[in-house]
Design a protein around this motif. Structure first.
Motif, PDB file in Angstrom:
ATOM      1  N   PRO A   1     -14.381  -0.211   5.957  1.00 29.24           N
ATOM      2  CA  PRO A   1     -14.604   0.193   4.557  1.00 29.24           C
ATOM      3  C   PRO A   1     -13.480   1.046   3.984  1.00 29.24           C
ATOM      4  CG  PRO A   1     -16.568   0.576   5.898  1.00 29.24           C
ATOM      5  CD  PRO A   1     -15.459   0.276   6.830  1.00 29.24           C
ATOM      6  N   ALA A   2     -12.730   1.751   4.856  1.00 24.24           N
ATOM      7  CA  ALA A   2     -11.655   2.615   4.381  1.00 24.24           C
ATOM      8  C   ALA A   2     -10.322   1.889   4.251  1.00 24.24           C
ATOM      9  CB  ALA A   2     -11.489   3.811   5.321  1.00 24.24           C
ATOM     10  N   THR A   3     -10.303   0.571   4.399  1.00 24.13           N
ATOM     11  CA  THR A   3      -9.051  -0.189   4.293  1.00 24.13           C
ATOM     12  C   THR A   3      -8.348   0.027   2.957  1.00 24.13           C
ATOM     13  OG1 THR A   3      -9.828  -1.860   5.862  1.00 24.13           O
ATOM     14  CG2 THR A   3      -8.054  -2.493   4.365  1.00 24.13           C
ATOM     15  N   PRO A   4      -9.030   0.016   1.801  1.00 24.92           N
ATOM     16  CA  PRO A   4      -8.328   0.299   0.537  1.00 24.92           C
ATOM     17  C   PRO A   4      -7.691   1.691   0.497  1.00 24.92           C
ATOM     18  CG  PRO A   4     -10.449  -0.718   0.104  1.00 24.92           C
ATOM     19  CD  PRO A   4     -10.434  -0.365   1.557  1.00 24.92           C
ATOM     20  N   ILE A   5      -8.325   2.674   1.126  1.00 22.42           N
ATOM     21  CA  ILE A   5      -7.758   4.024   1.139  1.00 22.42           C
ATOM     22  C   ILE A   5      -6.490   4.064   1.987  1.00 22.42           C
ATOM     23  CG2 ILE A   5      -8.212   6.416   1.802  1.00 22.42           C
ATOM     24  CD1 ILE A   5     -11.123   5.975   1.201  1.00 22.42           C
ATOM     25  N   PHE A   6      -6.499   3.388   3.144  1.00 22.06           N
ATOM     26  CA  PHE A   6      -5.298   3.334   3.975  1.00 22.06           C
ATOM     27  C   PHE A   6      -4.176   2.570   3.276  1.00 22.06           C
ATOM     28  CE2 PHE A   6      -8.507   3.762   7.524  1.00 22.06           C
ATOM     29  CZ  PHE A   6      -8.188   5.081   7.791  1.00 22.06           C
ATOM     30  N   ALA A   7      -4.538   1.530   2.527  1.00 21.15           N
ATOM     31  CA  ALA A   7      -3.525   0.790   1.764  1.00 21.15           C
ATOM     32  C   ALA A   7      -2.884   1.684   0.710  1.00 21.15           C
ATOM     33  CB  ALA A   7      -4.156  -0.435   1.116  1.00 21.15           C
ATOM     34  N   TRP A   8      -3.672   2.526   0.057  1.00 15.55           N
ATOM     35  CA  TRP A   8      -3.123   3.463  -0.936  1.00 15.55           C
ATOM     36  C   TRP A   8      -2.199   4.487  -0.278  1.00 15.55           C
ATOM     37  CZ3 TRP A   8      -6.018   8.474  -1.210  1.00 15.55           C
ATOM     38  CH2 TRP A   8      -5.308   9.423  -1.932  1.00 15.55           C
TER      39      TRP A   8
ATOM     40  N   HIS B   1      -4.161  -7.372   1.637  1.00 14.24           N
ATOM     41  CA  HIS B   1      -3.865  -6.156   2.382  1.00 14.24           C
ATOM     42  C   HIS B   1      -2.856  -6.413   3.500  1.00 14.24           C
ATOM     43  CE1 HIS B   1      -6.575  -3.369   0.457  1.00 14.24           C
ATOM     44  NE2 HIS B   1      -7.575  -4.211   0.557  1.00 14.24           N
ATOM     45  N   ILE B   2      -2.993  -7.538   4.168  1.00 16.92           N
ATOM     46  CA  ILE B   2      -2.039  -7.866   5.238  1.00 16.92           C
ATOM     47  C   ILE B   2      -0.639  -8.067   4.669  1.00 16.92           C
ATOM     48  CG2 ILE B   2      -1.442  -9.598   6.974  1.00 16.92           C
ATOM     49  CD1 ILE B   2      -4.428 -10.052   7.409  1.00 16.92           C
ATOM     50  N   ALA B   3      -0.539  -8.786   3.539  1.00 13.76           N
ATOM     51  CA  ALA B   3       0.776  -9.013   2.922  1.00 13.76           C
ATOM     52  C   ALA B   3       1.374  -7.704   2.422  1.00 13.76           C
ATOM     53  CB  ALA B   3       0.638 -10.013   1.774  1.00 13.76           C
ATOM     54  N   LEU B   4       0.549  -6.842   1.816  1.00 18.51           N
ATOM     55  CA  LEU B   4       1.059  -5.573   1.309  1.00 18.51           C
ATOM     56  C   LEU B   4       1.523  -4.674   2.449  1.00 18.51           C
ATOM     57  CD1 LEU B   4       1.421  -3.810  -1.260  1.00 18.51           C
ATOM     58  CD2 LEU B   4      -0.861  -2.880  -0.807  1.00 18.51           C
ATOM     59  N   ALA B   5       0.746  -4.603   3.534  1.00 21.52           N
ATOM     60  CA  ALA B   5       1.140  -3.773   4.670  1.00 21.52           C
ATOM     61  C   ALA B   5       2.412  -4.302   5.324  1.00 21.52           C
ATOM     62  CB  ALA B   5       0.001  -3.720   5.689  1.00 21.52           C
ATOM     63  N   THR B   6       2.558  -5.609   5.391  1.00 22.59           N
ATOM     64  CA  THR B   6       3.777  -6.192   5.967  1.00 22.59           C
ATOM     65  C   THR B   6       5.002  -5.819   5.138  1.00 22.59           C
ATOM     66  OG1 THR B   6       2.474  -8.057   6.825  1.00 22.59           O
ATOM     67  CG2 THR B   6       4.867  -8.342   6.698  1.00 22.59           C
TER      68      THR B   6
END
Length: 461
Positions: free
Chosen positions: A94-101, A53-58
């Motif tokens: 818990p909502a981290t995958p939703i924010f990533a989407w 998630h950190i790499a994808l957000a970066t």
């Protein structure tokens, strides 16, 4: 049961569940509590997903153009603050995958054209004809009507954007926190995988074939509201036209995330609230039809989206939420608060009796269990001697002890010990024993009545 009573009872249950859910929240605002839990956390291999998630957000923040630098740095800063505060971290983690989407979906518009793959125009209609023998979406749109437009618009253009929050709220109120965490993982990763597939395999939707035919497409073409344009004309607005024309993923027909979301919602509702199964799957079936009626997706897109939802649901479903464990209420709620078994008074629409003491009230029947408890000696005697071998004749007193009235607390104890030990046979023959001068029911000595004068004369010699 009247409709008004049912609505009031439902609202009362929801309010009770809301108060219990608020009471379960961690209301701390100190980041020290979060740091202490972070140090005490036992790391596992599954926690490595946060590195992804950190790499994808970066990556997405690097290519993001709107907002520009340095304003876009506020996104990770605000998110880090939300993770440090315990009150907000219990929702944001818990909502981290939703924010990533959401971040992936929004920022995909800034991907350079040189990085993007070619757009396929004929792939989906060809597969549609090969697999199903015809273009199902084209068949469903040959005849339209305003009533059908409304029926398709409600699930596709309105409920679809609200229902994920409804499912999350109901899981938060009426099920354990593990169920809400499962919703965040399954729903978030399903949409994230779907958007990545749409970016890597861009395909033209049915509305492109109706407008442009099978001519090659390019990323400079705007999106189209398709059948939702009729809704704009019906309500004299242009909301859907503006929204879909500026969509970040114009050629994201495969898979259909509308059908994927509806399938995921149906799986969660039918699993955690089985009494609503037939209603949620009816809604899902209508949305399947709406995606094709509004020319936004082919049937193969709907099938692929549903398969993606099913795979994510069962992949992330843990063993502790399978079977009857899925119906367990959270802390602070009983199993009958919502979705549990109802009492007999509620099933047969009866007024539940009020527990009061007194004559002429229901309390005379609904007595406390403690009033009917027997002493240990009584229980032991009942277990040792079977009632079959008890003599129906109770022997009289062998001494004057039972004829004497006990003093003080012995009275209540004697009454309590003899209240339930009299057999049916002793009650029936109570009058016979009363003539002998002793009754097993009364604690007083019964004296036989004196004979009358005529009887006394007759007895003299």
């Amino acid at each position: 049961m009247s409709v008004q009573t049912s609505i009031l009872r439902t609202l009362q249950r929801v309010w009770t569940a809301f108060l219990a859910a608020v009471g379960r929240l961690d209301k701390s605002l100190s980041p020290k509590d979060t740091l202490r839990r972070f140090n005490q956390h036992q790391w596992t291999f599954s926690d490595s997903i946060y590195i992804f998630h950190i790499a994808l957000a970066t990556f997405w923040l690097t290519i993001m153009e709107v907002p520009g630098f340095p304003l876009k740095l506020m996104i990770p800063i605000l998110y880090a603050i939300a993770l440090l505060i315990p009150l907000t971290s219990q929702f944001f983690i818990p909502a981290t995958p939703i924010f990533a989407w959401l971040l992936t979906f929004y920022t995909s518009r800034f991907i350079p054209v040189s990085w993007r793959p070619g757009i396929s125009v004929v792939l989906l209609p060809t597969l549609e004809s090969v697999l199903y023998g015809a273009n199902i979406s084209d068949l469903l749109t040959r005849w339209t009507h305003w009533s059908l437009d409304i029926l398709a618009w409600l699930p596709y253009g309105l409920i679809h954007f609200v229902f994920p929050f409804v499912v999350a709220v109901f899981l938060w109120l009426f099920r354990t926190k593990e169920a809400l965490h499962l919703w965040g993982r399954a729903f978030g990763y399903m949409n994230l995988i779907g958007v990545v597939i749409q970016i890597l395999i861009p395909c033209a939707p049915p509305w492109y074939e109706l407008i442009y035919g099978l001519t090659p497409a390019n990323y400079g073409m705007p999106g189209s509201p398709a059948g939702l344009a009729r809704i704009d004309r019906l309500f004299h607005s242009n909301g859907y036209t503006v929204t879909f024309s500026n969509s970040p993923v114009v050629f994201g027909a495969f898979p259909s995330l509308h059908s994927a979301c509806a399938t995921m919602e149906a799986l969660f509702i039918s699993h955690f609230f089985p009494q609503c199964t037939k209603y949620i799957w009816t809604y899902t079936a209508i949305l399947y039809w709406a995606t094709m009626y509004l020319t936004h997706h082919y049937l193969i897109d709907v099938v692929a989206g549903s398969c993606l939802a099913i795979a994510c649901f069962y992949l992330y479903l843990p063993d502790e939420l399978k079977g009857t464990n899925a119906l367990l209420p959270p802390g602070g709620l009983s199993s009958t608060t919502f979705g549990g078994k109802r009492s007999k008074y509620e099933l047969y629409d009866l007024e539940e009796p009020v527990r009061r003491r007194g004559r002429g009230t229901n309390g005379s029947i609904m007595r406390d269990v403690s009033d009917y408890e027997l002493e240990d000696s009584d229980r032991e005697s009942d277990e040792e001697m079977d009632i079959t071998f008890r003599s129906p004749i109770t022997p009289g007193p062998t001494s004057a002890t039972p004829l004497m009235k006990p003093k003080g607390g012995a009275t209540s104890q004697a009454k309590k010990s003899h209240r339930h030990t009299a057999s049916i046979a002793s009650l029936i023959r109570a009058e016979e024993r009363a003539e002998d001068g002793w009754s097993p029911i009364n604690t007083s000595f019964n004296i036989a009545p004196a004979p009358r004068n005529d009887e006394a004369r007759g007895s003299r010699p």
